[in-house]
Design a protein around this motif. Sequence first.
Motif, PDB file in Angstrom:
ATOM      1  N   THR A 120      33.463  88.042 -31.333  1.00 44.94           N
ATOM      2  CA  THR A 120      32.090  88.549 -31.436  1.00 44.94           C
ATOM      3  C   THR A 120      31.712  89.299 -30.172  1.00 44.94           C
ATOM      4  O   THR A 120      32.162  88.972 -29.074  1.00 44.94           O
ATOM      5  N   LYS A 160      28.023  90.003 -28.854  1.00 44.14           N
ATOM      6  CA  LYS A 160      26.706  89.576 -29.289  1.00 44.14           C
ATOM      7  C   LYS A 160      25.607  90.604 -29.054  1.00 44.14           C
ATOM      8  O   LYS A 160      24.572  90.571 -29.709  1.00 44.14           O
ATOM      9  N   GLY A 191      24.534  92.949 -32.804  1.00 46.78           N
ATOM     10  CA  GLY A 191      25.762  92.189 -32.632  1.00 46.78           C
ATOM     11  C   GLY A 191      26.846  92.636 -33.597  1.00 46.78           C
ATOM     12  O   GLY A 191      26.567  93.163 -34.679  1.00 46.78           O
ATOM     13  N   LEU A 201      24.337  92.720 -36.576  1.00 47.41           N
ATOM     14  CA  LEU A 201      23.997  91.306 -36.706  1.00 47.41           C
ATOM     15  C   LEU A 201      22.996  90.922 -35.624  1.00 47.41           C
ATOM     16  O   LEU A 201      22.938  91.563 -34.560  1.00 47.41           O
ATOM     17  N   GLU A 225      22.750  88.231 -33.382  1.00 48.82           N
ATOM     18  CA  GLU A 225      23.376  87.899 -32.094  1.00 48.82           C
ATOM     19  C   GLU A 225      24.497  86.867 -32.332  1.00 48.82           C
ATOM     20  O   GLU A 225      24.366  85.693 -32.004  1.00 48.82           O
ATOM     21  N   PRO A 226      25.620  87.292 -32.913  1.00 52.27           N
ATOM     22  CA  PRO A 226      26.676  86.341 -33.285  1.00 52.27           C
ATOM     23  C   PRO A 226      27.313  85.697 -32.060  1.00 52.27           C
ATOM     24  O   PRO A 226      27.552  86.354 -31.042  1.00 52.27           O
ATOM     25  N   TRP A 262      30.275  81.738 -38.630  1.00 57.62           N
ATOM     26  CA  TRP A 262      29.795  81.992 -37.275  1.00 57.62           C
ATOM     27  C   TRP A 262      28.361  81.508 -37.094  1.00 57.62           C
ATOM     28  O   TRP A 262      27.581  81.422 -38.035  1.00 57.62           O
ATOM     29  N   ASP A 292      24.720  82.216 -35.092  1.00 59.71           N
ATOM     30  CA  ASP A 292      23.981  83.403 -34.657  1.00 59.71           C
ATOM     31  C   ASP A 292      22.676  82.941 -34.032  1.00 59.71           C
ATOM     32  O   ASP A 292      21.889  82.241 -34.672  1.00 59.71           O
ATOM     33  N   GLY A 316      18.536  85.358 -37.623  1.00 55.77           N
ATOM     34  CA  GLY A 316      19.104  84.717 -36.447  1.00 55.77           C
ATOM     35  C   GLY A 316      18.825  83.226 -36.426  1.00 55.77           C
ATOM     36  O   GLY A 316      18.088  82.696 -37.249  1.00 55.77           O
TER      37      GLY A 316
END
Length: 295
Positions: A157, A159, A167, A193, A195-196, A208, A210, A217
């Motif tokens: 990842t 982020k 992300g 994404l 914030e993985p 995962w 997040d 999130g």
Amino acid sequence: MSTLLALLVRQQAIVRVELPSGRVDTLTDDAGAAPDGIAVVGDTVYWTTMGVPELIPGVPGEAGRDYSASNGGVHAIELDGTGRRDILPDGALTTGKQLVSDGSRLYWGDREGCLVSCCRLDGTGLTNLVVRERSDDWLNECVGVAVDPAAGWLYWTQKGPAKGGVGRILRAPLALDGDPATRADIETLWDGLPEPIDLELSDGYLYWTDRGAEPDGNTLNRAPVPAPRAAGATPEILARGFQETIGLAIDADAGIAYVSDLSGAIRAVPLPGSAGEETVVASLDTPVTGIALVS
């Protein structure tokens, strides 16, 4: 009976959480500065440290801790609490994040170093597999890692900035051919994404955590592992409402995902198709980073 090992980032400790009772005891209170990623190979526990941050005056919370100094490391201890040692000493990496193993090597994300690296279990053969350019937008900070030796893939990842919604989850062949800073075989599986953070592979799915902005999130997610050169499908959100979620451990046999967050809670989330309800298995009242399952 199974046990979860959990890293207490402020206490610099590793604790054992007995399942399902939630009884807690200490494996070591000498984990080093800011432990973050943890893996178990046989009877040995390995973990990364982020090192000692520089405190930024007037900036509260995590944003006020600058981890850009190279003072992270990789460490080990036996499951009985003996033999605490450095695999890679403090200063060998910048900011050690999630740690995984294929049984013969250790792999980890180095956040401020913008690297994904590996070494043998004894610390020899230190190799950077991915080298990203460091920038002020935090887009290339590598955090979570997962490896699939059978299929020959490395996943990680990036982020992005906190709550940034930019992300990514990426993939590349596990075997490095050429310069890790210029490899052209990297695939972006998911982009945009929240914030993985941490990753885990299980039964054809990539899971995962997040810790980005809600509604998507602070969640636990999964999606089928994409075919080569295919983009990832829309993620399925399995659980919501975490308080800065970090650690992840999948017990596929029991059909449970264990998830930790910075509130100190460790939650058991039933996987799709499994019976039971989401529960809190431990409330440690201090931030928890990485977790690992010991059967």
